[in-house]
Design a protein around this motif. Sequence first.
Motif: not given
Length: 378
Positions: A141-147, A159-162, A175-176, A196-201
Amino acid sequence: MKLTIWKSFVWGVFLASALLAACKSDRLDYENVRKAFQQSVDGKEVALYLLENSNGMQVTITNYGGRIVHLLVPDKNGKLVDVNLGYNSLKGYLETSEIYFGALIGRYGNRIANGKFALDSVLYELAQNNGPNNLHGGKKGFNNVVWEVLSASSDQITLAYTAQDGEEGFPGELEVQVTYSLTDSNEIVMDYEANTDKPTHVNLTNHAFFNLSGDGSGTINDHVLQIQASKYTPEDETLIPTGELVSVSGTPFDFREPTVIGDRLASNHQQLVFGNGYDHNFVLDKGITQTPEQVASVSSEKTGITLEVLTTEPGLQFYGGNFLDGSETGKNGVYEFRGAFCLETQHFPDTPNQPTFPTTLLQPEEDYRSRTIYRFTF
């Protein structure tokens, strides 16, 4: 009269200077700790960033998982106390079995039943990384990526992450952007944005583990908690909501008045058995709001530190550290059973499969925005 006023002024200046001096003596050795985070992960550079305010409060953030690492707050005696669990090196986070300390959580915070949901007649299957369920975005999840660090100053970092379409099984490129700000009112303000570019949760939060008596200082069962929630969402044995909104009245989940956390843990209430203690979503009385409103407070008599939680979100997951077991040693000691609490502001668990809950569905034409504030007083 003038002499009395002058003496009062001098005494006030003296007290302020003494308080600042006391804080300085307990300050973080940032330059040395910073070096323990300078490393490459997945080909991206990781670093540690320091935020400070005029009261001596210090917060460090790493772009690995967007984590709060250190959170030093003045106590009732002016001493800086680190109230956030974590590690003094990146290595600690890479090797720990408890992967959420201080981290940004996404794409979906909390649990999704059986690791699947249907959207526009398409079934999406996710990792089952918590028994049969998906937890906190999956295996990575987002906890284990480099932002990416968009900007950083002495009191703010963005911070940003895609997340790619299909990442961890979720639809849509997401895009966060998350901004941490430290104010002179001893507030950590967390602003979440996403498209988002598509519907998502989407359900974003932070997973700071707090002990207001100090990181690694023992149990938090003596802390006093208040939550402005008249209802909560009961769970099944896998910690998935049943879909009901149940009154807290007459149950161990009634924190509408300040209550010692450990007072009712010995109750044989079925929900405490399922959660091994408190690990439940509270339905906040205020609902979803445009601006943050106070929804909870926690205090430690030992340090005199109080944490106030304000948010725009409709739910609050109160977790009492039930899965800490003494196997992890952090910055200042062993993390024992119930040695921390979390107050995760968010939408409700399993909302993609619960049509009566406030929706977490984000459409391409919409902007996701959420704000949470952790305010510290003493």
